[in-house]
Design an enzyme around this catalytic site. Structure first.
Site, mmCIF file in Angstrom:
data_model
loop_
_atom_site.group_PDB
_atom_site.id
_atom_site.type_symbol
_atom_site.label_atom_id
_atom_site.label_comp_id
_atom_site.label_asym_id
_atom_site.label_seq_id
_atom_site.Cartn_x
_atom_site.Cartn_y
_atom_site.Cartn_z
ATOM 1 C CD GLU A 252 -2.240 -1.316 2.950
ATOM 2 O OE1 GLU A 252 -1.869 -0.475 3.805
ATOM 3 O OE2 GLU A 252 -3.027 -2.230 3.209
ATOM 4 N N PRO A 253 1.735 1.441 -0.998
ATOM 5 C CG PRO A 253 3.021 1.361 -2.965
ATOM 6 C CD PRO A 253 1.968 0.610 -2.202
ATOM 7 C CB CYS B 95 -2.594 35.668 10.838
ATOM 8 S SG CYS B 95 -2.936 36.854 9.543
ATOM 9 C CE1 TYR C 76 2.506 14.720 10.375
ATOM 10 C CE2 TYR C 76 3.099 15.453 8.168
ATOM 11 C CZ TYR C 76 2.231 14.795 9.016
ATOM 12 O OH TYR C 76 1.117 14.202 8.496
HETATM 13 C C1 PLP Z 1 -1.197 6.226 4.824
HETATM 14 C C2 PLP Z 1 -1.274 4.754 4.671
HETATM 15 C C3 PLP Z 1 -0.475 4.101 3.728
HETATM 16 C C4 PLP Z 1 0.535 4.829 2.872
HETATM 17 O O1 PLP Z 1 1.603 5.306 3.602
HETATM 18 P P1 PLP Z 1 2.846 5.982 2.825
HETATM 19 O O2 PLP Z 1 3.790 6.329 3.899
HETATM 20 O O3 PLP Z 1 2.322 7.165 2.103
HETATM 21 O O4 PLP Z 1 3.385 4.953 1.884
HETATM 22 C C5 PLP Z 1 -0.644 2.743 3.574
HETATM 23 N N1 PLP Z 1 -1.529 2.048 4.320
HETATM 24 C C6 PLP Z 1 -2.304 2.638 5.244
HETATM 25 C C7 PLP Z 1 -3.264 1.822 6.030
HETATM 26 C C8 PLP Z 1 -2.200 3.997 5.457
HETATM 27 O O5 PLP Z 1 -2.951 4.584 6.389
#
Ligand code: PLP
Length: 425
Positions: A282-283, A351, A325
């Site tokens: 899940e990138p 502001c 951050y």
């Molecule tokens: C945000 C998120 C990602 C992606 O994270 P990256 O750091 O952008 O790769 C993948 N899986 C889940 C469940 C997330 O919340």
């Protein structure tokens, strides 16, 4: 030609900064600032590193669309064969509007509502990544009422330290995410009993902007232990999802390349006999972060006794990561000039003293000059707000020598739409 290190397809040609074959100064003139500009080639190159890593394997890259959910970006990844990781009903509607196959959509997040679950079941998504035992019960109820069964994975919290910023670390016991490692087997037993659920996989995601492979290897050990225990209990897992989180080079960071990381991970998977599973990842950031820049114009220079300020027309509502951050983004001119430079804090017009984009930057700039804020493809436009009643920026996607406007600049009318004055008294 001088490529910016860590930013493929963004380079100086002579004095001018280009993205692919388009001069960024020309885009700033044509569309105004602040303006987000993305490189199609850079996004596809980042995806190709994952695809190389998975060559010969059964695998799906599910783009975590919260990083950058613009329709054209989703369309690009859908056409390149990606699935999508979503975290809300709004993201589901967006990804379907971009033409994605719902069967390749997985739904993560700790707070899914019943309405979101119903809609995702009707759409026929591939998998719900369930984050708590109470969510299992609710999802089973909702699916049964719809006359279907919901495909589920349980998100494991493996309790490993991703060694990243505390706000974007998600795999530690103290985080709100996932089911604790020691409760996972029991949660799978419950999921297998519930009438509205079909167990299909297991999932983990340990954090974001991870620059070291070691936490992934640790998390993998923890997850594979569980896979063995869950399958020994008679519950088959068709896929293993290792989440996203791979970092990018913001300021000399050296994260592993996706294909190199996966070569390491597959060595472990093969050694333990799991190499033939269906894998998902899940990138988000690593696919889009360094494919984008935000263009901004210098409004004023304000020299001071302690600090010099370079006041620009982009602000924390456009680029919230420094304020949220204390994140670093590179800042470079669109046109390099000879001449004396000074050290500036680059700040926006909002502001708030937190409204800064870069601190102590050496710049040679005059009012009217334009700058590029780098690494702005992920978690910038997607986190943009209307704070100070500022309209959100426009977006352009560059493909070779062509530049496509993919989102118009937000107007005042857009901002006021939906609001109501009180009735006259
Ligand atoms: C945000 C998120 C990602 C992606 O994270 P990256 O750091 O952008 O790769 C993948 N899986 C889940 C469940 C997330 O919340």
């Amino acid at each position: 030609m001088t490529e910016l290190p860590g930013h493929p397809h963004i380079a100086f040609r002579g004095a001018d900064l280009f993205i692919e074959d388009v001069r960024l100064g020309d885009l700033a003139t044509a569309h105004g600032t602040p303006l987000f500009v993305y490189s199609k080639a850079a996004m596809l190159a980042a995806l190709a590193a994952y695809q190389r890593g998975f060559a010969g394997r059964r695998a799906t890259v599910c783009y975590a669309m919260k990083a950058n959910p613009s329709l054209a970006v989703l369309q690009l990844f859908a056409q390149a064969g990606c699935g999508f990781d979503i975290v809300s009903g709004g993201e589901l509607e967006r990804v379907m509007a971009a033409g994605a196959d719902p069967a390749k959509v997985i739904f993560s997040g700790v707070g899914k509502t019943r309405a979101e679950m119903r809609r995702a079941l009707q759409a026929g998504i591939g998998c719900f990544n369930v984050e708590s035992e109470s969510e299992l019960e609710v999802l089973s109820e909702v699916a049964s009422a719809c006359g279907v069964t919901a495909p589920v994975s349980i998100r494991v919290n493996p309790n490993v330290d991703a060694k990243t910023h505390p706000y974007i670390s998600t795999g530690l016991k103290g985080n709100k995410f996932g089911v604790a490692h020691e409760h996972t087997l029991q949660a799978y037993r419950r999921a297998a009993q519930l009438p509205g659920l079909t167990v299909v996989g297991i999932d983990c995601h340990i954090g974001s902007q991870i620059t070291d492979g070691a936490p992934y290897l640790d998390a993998m050990d923890r997850v594979l232990e569980l896979v063995a225990a869950i399958e020994a209990a008679g519950i088959a897992l068709h896929h293993i999802d290792f989440g996203g989180g791979l970092g990018i080079d913001y300021n000399g960071d050296r994260p592993p390349a996706a294909d190199a990381l996966w070569a390491q991970l597959f060595a472990k998977l093969d050694a333990r006999g799991f190499g033939d599973r269906h894998f998902m990842v899940e990138p988000g950031r690593s696919l889009v972060g360094n494919a984008g820049v935000c263009l901004t114009e210098v409004l004023y220079l304000k020299p001071g006794e302690q600090k010099n300020f370079c006041i620009v027309d982009a602000a924390m509502n456009d680029l919230p990561r420094p304020a949220m951050y204390e994140a670093y983004h590179g800042i470079v001119p669109l046109s390099r000039r000879a001449g004396p430079s000074s050290t500036y804090d680059v700040v926006g017009p909002i502001c708030e003293s937190g409204d800064w984009l870069g601190r102590d930057r050496e710049l040679s700039a005059l009012p009217g000059d334009r700058l590029a804020v780098l690494s702005a493809g992920a978690y910038c436009m997607s986190m943009a707000s209307n704070y100070n009643s500022r309209g959100r920026a426009a977006e352009v996607l560059v493909d070779g020598a062509k530049a496509h406007l993919i989102r118009e600049r937000e107007t005042v009318a857009d901002q006021l739409r939906g609001e109501r004055l009180l009735p006259a008294t």
